[in-house]
Design an enzyme around this catalytic site. Structure first.
Site, short mmCIF file in Angstrom:
data_model
loop_
_atom_site.label_atom_id
_atom_site.label_comp_id
_atom_site.label_asym_id
_atom_site.label_seq_id
_atom_site.Cartn_x
_atom_site.Cartn_y
_atom_site.Cartn_z
N CYS A 145 22.44 37.65 13.71
CA CYS A 145 21.48 38.63 14.69
C CYS A 145 20.59 37.81 15.53
O CYS A 145 19.60 37.09 14.76
CB CYS A 145 20.93 39.63 13.68
SG CYS A 145 20.39 41.00 14.62
N CYS A 191 51.18 37.97 52.46
CA CYS A 191 49.57 37.53 52.96
C CYS A 191 49.20 38.74 53.97
O CYS A 191 49.84 39.07 54.94
CB CYS A 191 49.88 36.18 53.71
SG CYS A 191 48.21 35.77 54.29
N CYS A 244 43.50 37.50 55.27
CA CYS A 244 42.12 37.85 55.16
C CYS A 244 41.03 36.40 55.29
O CYS A 244 40.23 36.35 55.77
CB CYS A 244 41.81 38.34 53.76
SG CYS A 244 41.99 37.25 52.44
N CYS A 261 41.33 32.29 51.36
CA CYS A 261 41.91 31.13 50.60
C CYS A 261 41.30 29.86 51.61
O CYS A 261 41.18 29.02 51.11
CB CYS A 261 43.26 31.00 50.41
SG CYS A 261 44.24 31.48 52.04
N CYS A 309 46.95 19.25 48.51
CA CYS A 309 46.73 20.40 47.41
C CYS A 309 46.61 19.58 46.11
O CYS A 309 47.57 18.84 45.78
CB CYS A 309 47.52 21.35 47.47
SG CYS A 309 47.31 22.70 46.36
N CYS A 355 44.19 23.37 42.25
CA CYS A 355 43.00 23.47 41.45
C CYS A 355 42.96 25.35 41.19
O CYS A 355 42.03 25.64 40.28
CB CYS A 355 41.72 23.22 42.27
SG CYS A 355 41.36 24.30 43.97
#
Ligand code: FAD
Ligand code: FMN
Ligand code: SF4
Lengths: 458, 432
Positions: free
Chosen positions: B145, B353, B356, B359, B390, B393
């Site tokens: 606690c 996709c 947007c 990424c 790439c 990750c």
């Protein structure tokens, strides 16, 4: 009898082929994608004592099944639905959720001003369930055998629940197909892809249910025989006849009850073969009237007019249904009541004369003005009524009646011992599939309790 | 589930450190288990067991008003929960009487009593026989606690000191005959140290985590943290969904520590649904405790937890929790043993996709500039992974709003497994 619309051209006569017509009858509310269902499920607040559950006539634990969708437990969600409503798949498609569960969703309040899409989520769960075998068990055979008359939602729901208790069930059905109005009445774009039959196949997987078609109570079947031959009888007869206008010329070529036309529309494999009234008038203000008008418009009619003797606010069709009608170009004429069927020289319907009405101190009165609407056909949708012939044999005619339908007590018991009834054919029937399912389920419980109590006494 | 609904053919019952329970879901020691009324409602709802709200010596603790606060998500969902409550504020006698009665009425459910008394032998010697007399199935030592009690020389003070943990555990094993579970505080540096201490003291199991020291938010108008007591606040204990990753790591650390091999672990921390429970089990937990999720939704959630877990188990062919408990432990290792020759590369599914650009900007600004922003012949935006760049990750996949649009694709390799220890690039490589 010749077809009342045989003189008309066919829906396919113009340039429209079967495929493009069929496209007009695709899913009214397309299913949610996986992603949409997931997002929508997270909007549910998992209310305690949830108002949506109170509003659902079949007592589905809605927050629970939605949480199960959110937690990626689709089978759990489906079972939560189906254990209260074995026709949960069709109810998800046909229920007027805007006046049931979704109307009472707490998200309607300022919190978001839009309800959780419960109906579509319910459909998502049932459409995506993947059980090995039927998800419900049959208890050990009780040796009891129950007769059900009518294989509509009420009769089917009753049969399934009785089967889970271990009773054997025989359903006597007048028509050639199972399903009642799910098969013959619901608008084509609400139950696509032969869903009614697929759902019935699923329901019958429980086992112990036999269906005999072409068996009509009051015709080749009588109640006394059923009472003698079975431990209990459930009547799920629905409402077999359409109310009439009460005008002369009611049987003229060009006039027909909307439900009769819808039945053909539901059964045909080729929409282009259907007679098409380019100009048509639908009389009525309920969902059947809307269904009729919208389906005619989608078949290619140029001028569809829905006529109602009172104002829109009194229409039985929900606001949502009225919107669908307007979106399909249906013209809604209010404050006009049928006065005369106008016939041409050949005695066919050529138009309809309406008396203008108004409300005076609550009473509907005619103003003296009239309105003529030229038309190729008139469809009546002013309500369904109980078919007296079904209960015409010596025993059945002893059944008590209430409000023109079969009288039952709180346990769905009729005035005759061992005879139960539910769905549209009893006074409490509200013309909702989901309610018929609930009646069937509760009546099965009552039948089971009664049979078991008798067994204990014996 | 209604009687006629087919149930998945699995056995959810467990025996954890000698304590039997019809299912692995227990309520953690906290307000949901504060008194007979709550506990009996929990059992009725289907909880397999409860750890009774921590008992202490009389006089009972006194709580302040205004006790909880939360860390909210953007849509007001509670991500984390914070409290400044103490142990039970009811007398020992009432608690013991209720525990006795409840255990009698619910013999098939697990009932564990949480305890916190001063770190002196007499105190434990005095209270343990009283607890033993209740008939409860075991005790849990609240050495974690993190607030209020430490100031009185208890709670985290004990839980942060391995010698004291060992000592207290030993006293408990000496003066109490049934299973002793030691509840660990996460407010330490290396969770294995207190777990080893508990084991040395003879603990039958450990449970973790207790709450994490926290301040959830500040009222910037009044310049005071929440929950606000008058015009002040204090740090509290953090729990709920947000602490699950921390708790799971600690469970895994103990599960794969050779020194605590075979020590039963009860998982606690952010468990809100069947999947969380299955994940804790995969890391070696043999039972689970829940507090925040029950506090937010009520006891009914246990139905969905049991149903979901049972269905998932049936689908996977596991008939009992023991069949998969700990299955992910062997695959959890130290960084230095990971395969340096493994390579995974992001792949964007152009069909799903939505363009947007999330990424792209994430990789461009903060990672390895491995996503190309293209305009195709029709003028449409298009994002493509530059595979040579790439590093695998996962950032783009994490920030992508569309499920399964970006996938991480393991690359075929003919190179053998090679750990950092064996890697020629490692200047400190242990030469073979
Ligand atoms: C056109 C139309 C559209 C509708 N749309 C909707 C909608 O969108 N949503 C909604 O919730 N509800 C809708 N309803 C109402 C809904 O269809 C009914 O409430 C529901 O089908 C009632 O179920 P039931 O089992 O009581 O009766 P029914 O579905 O009518 O089934 C009765 C069954 O009994 C059989 N039967 C009748 N008499 C005998 C006899 N003498 N012997 C043997 N068998 C007999 C019939 O053939 C039929 O199979 C609609 C109704 C109509 C008419
Ligand atoms: C209001 C509150 C009071 C708590 N009291 C205690 C307590 O008395 N004893 C104890 O061991 N843990 C106590 N805890 C910690 C919980 O038992 C549990 O370890 C922690 O909340 C993590 O689980 P959760 O994420 O499911 O909430 C308390 C937690 C909360 C939220
Ligand atoms: S939950 Fe609300 S009503 Fe209940 S004690 Fe807390 S503050 Fe008061």
């Amino acid at each position: 009898m010749t077809h009342p619309l045989d003189h008309l051209s066919r829906a396919g006569d113009d340039t429209r082929d079967s495929a493009s017509l069929e496209a007009n009858f695709s899913d009214l509310h397309p299913p949610l994608t996986q992603r949409q269902a997931f997002i929508e499920s997270q909007r549910c607040l998992y209310c305690y004592d949830a108002p949506c559950v109170e509003a659902c006539p079949s007592d589905i634990d809605i927050p629970r099944f939605i949480r199960e969708i959110a937690e990626d437990n689709i089978n759990g969600a489906a079972q939560t639905i189906l254990e209260e409503n074995i026709l949960g798949g069709s109810c998800a498609r046909v229920c007027p959720t805007e006046i049931l569960c979704e109307q009472s969703c707490v998200r309607n309040h300022d919190a978001e001003c839009q309800p959780v899409l419960i109906g579509l989520l319910q459909r998502h769960a049932v459409d995506h369930m993947h059980f090995d075998g039927h998800p419900f068990m049959r208890a050990a055979d009780t040796g009891k055998h129950i007769a059900i008359v009518g294989a509509g939602p009420a009769g089917l729901s009753c049969a399934h629940r009785l089967a889970t208790y271990g009773h054997r069930v025989t359903i006597f059905e007048a028509e050639a197909k199972t399903g009642g109005l799910n098969e013959y009445g619901i608008a084509r774009y609400k139950l696509v892809d032969d869903y009614a039959q697929k759902e019935i196949d699923f329901l019958l997987e429980i086992g112990g249910i036999e269906i005999r078609h072409g068996q009509r109570l009051g015709d080749n079947l009588d109640l006394e025989t059923l009472q003698h031959g079975y431990d209990s009888v459930f009547l799920g007869l629905g409402l077999g006849t359409s109310r009439q206008l009460g005008l002369s010329g009611e049987h003229a070529v060009g006039l027909m009850p909307a439900t009769d036309y819808i039945k053909e529309l539901r059964q045909t494999d080729d929409l282009s073969e259907l007679p098409l009234a380019k100009r048509c008038v639908v009389i009525g203000a309920g969902n059947t009237a809307i269904d009729m008008a919208v389906q005619m418009a989608r078949l290619g009619a140029d001028a569809v007019t829905l006529v109602y003797r009172r104002g829109v606010e009194s229409m039985a069709a929900t606001g949502h249904e009225q919107e669908i009608a307007k979106a399909n170009g249906v013209r809604i004429v209010t404050w006009a009541q049928p006065e005369r069927i106008l016939l041409d020289d050949a005695g066919r319907v050529a138009g309809m004369r309406f008396a203008r009405t108004e409300s005076r101190g609550g009473a509907l009165v005619t103003t003296g003005e009239t309105l003529d609407i030229p038309t190729d056909a008139v469809f009546t949708a002013i309500g369904q009524a109980f078919e007296a012939a079904s209960l015409s044999d010596a025993r059945a005619s002893q059944l008590g009646h209430e409000a023109g339908k079969i009288e039952v007590d709180g346990n769905f018991r009729t005035s005759l011992a061992g005879v139960f009834a539910g769905g549209d054919c009893i006074a409490a029937g509200q013309d909702l599939t989901v309610q018929a399912v609930q009646h069937g389920k509760l009546a099965a419980q009552a039948i089971h309790n009664e049979i078991m109590a008798q067994q204990e006494v014996a | 589930m209604k009687a006629f609904a087919k149930k998945p053919d699995v056995d959810l019952s467990i025996e954890f450190a000698g304590i039997r329970s019809p299912n692995p879901f227990w309520l953690a020691s906290a307000p949901p288990t504060d008194k007979a009324y709550n506990v009996e409602r929990a059992y009725e709802a289907g909880w397999g067991g409860v750890v009774w709200k921590t008992l202490g010596e009389d006089p009972a603790a006194v709580n302040v008003s205004s006790r909880y606060s939360a860390h909210f998500g953007k849509n007001r969902e509670v991500l984390g929960f914070n409290n400044i409550e103490l142990i039970t504020d009811r007398s020992l006698e009432i608690n013991l009487r209720e525990i006795t009665e409840v255990k009698k009425r619910w013999p098939d459910r697990a009932l564990i009593v949480s305890l916190m008394v001063p770190c002196v032998e007499e105190s434990w010697k005095a209270i343990l026989p009283l607890v033993e007399a209740t008939g409860a199935d075991g005790i849990e030592l609240n050495l974690g606690c993190p607030h209020g009690m430490p100031e009185r020389g208890m709670g985290a003070a004990v839980g942060q000191n391995p010698d004291l943990i060992e000592q207290v555990t030993r006293w408990c094993k000496q003066y109490y005959s049934k299973p002793v579970i030691v509840k660990l505080t996460p407010n330490i540096t290396d969770i294995r140290v207190p777990a080893r201490a508990a084991m040395r003291g003879g603990a039958d199991a450990v449970s973790l985590i207790n709450t994490i020291n926290s301040i959830t938010s500040i009222d910037l108008d009044n310049m005071v943290a929440k929950p606000t007591v008058g015009s002040q606040s204090t740090h509290g204990g953090y729990c709920g969904a947000a602490v699950k990753p921390i708790a799971m790591n600690m469970v895994a650390e103990i599960a794969r520590d050779p020194e605590t091999q075979g020590l039963p672990i009860c998982g606690i921390g952010g468990i809100s649904n069947w999947r969380d429970a299955a994940e804790f089990a995969a890391l070696g937990a043999g039972a689970m405790q829940v507090c925040t999720a029950a506090m937010l939704h009520g006891f009914r959630i246990v139905e969905e937890m049991q149903d979901g877990l049972a269905r998932w188990m049936a689908e996977k062919g596991y008939r009992s929790l023991a069949e998969f408990s700990g299955k992910a432990v062997a695959n959890t290792t130290d960084w230095k043993y990971l395969d340096m020759n493994f390579q995974t590369i992001a792949h964007i599914d152009q069909d799903t996709c939505i363009q947007c650009g999330r990424c792209y900007i994430a990789c461009e600004d903060t990672s390895h500039q491995s996503i190309a922003k293209l305009i195709d012949a029709s003028g449409a935006r298009r994002y493509e992974v530059i595979e040579e760049e790439c590093v695998g990750c996962n950032l783009c996949q994490i920030t992508c709003p569309v499920e399964d649009c970006i996938s991480m694709v393991p690359q075929p390799s003919d190179k053998p497994y090679m750990s950092w220890n064996e890697d020629p690039r490692n200047p400190f490589r242990e030469s073979a």
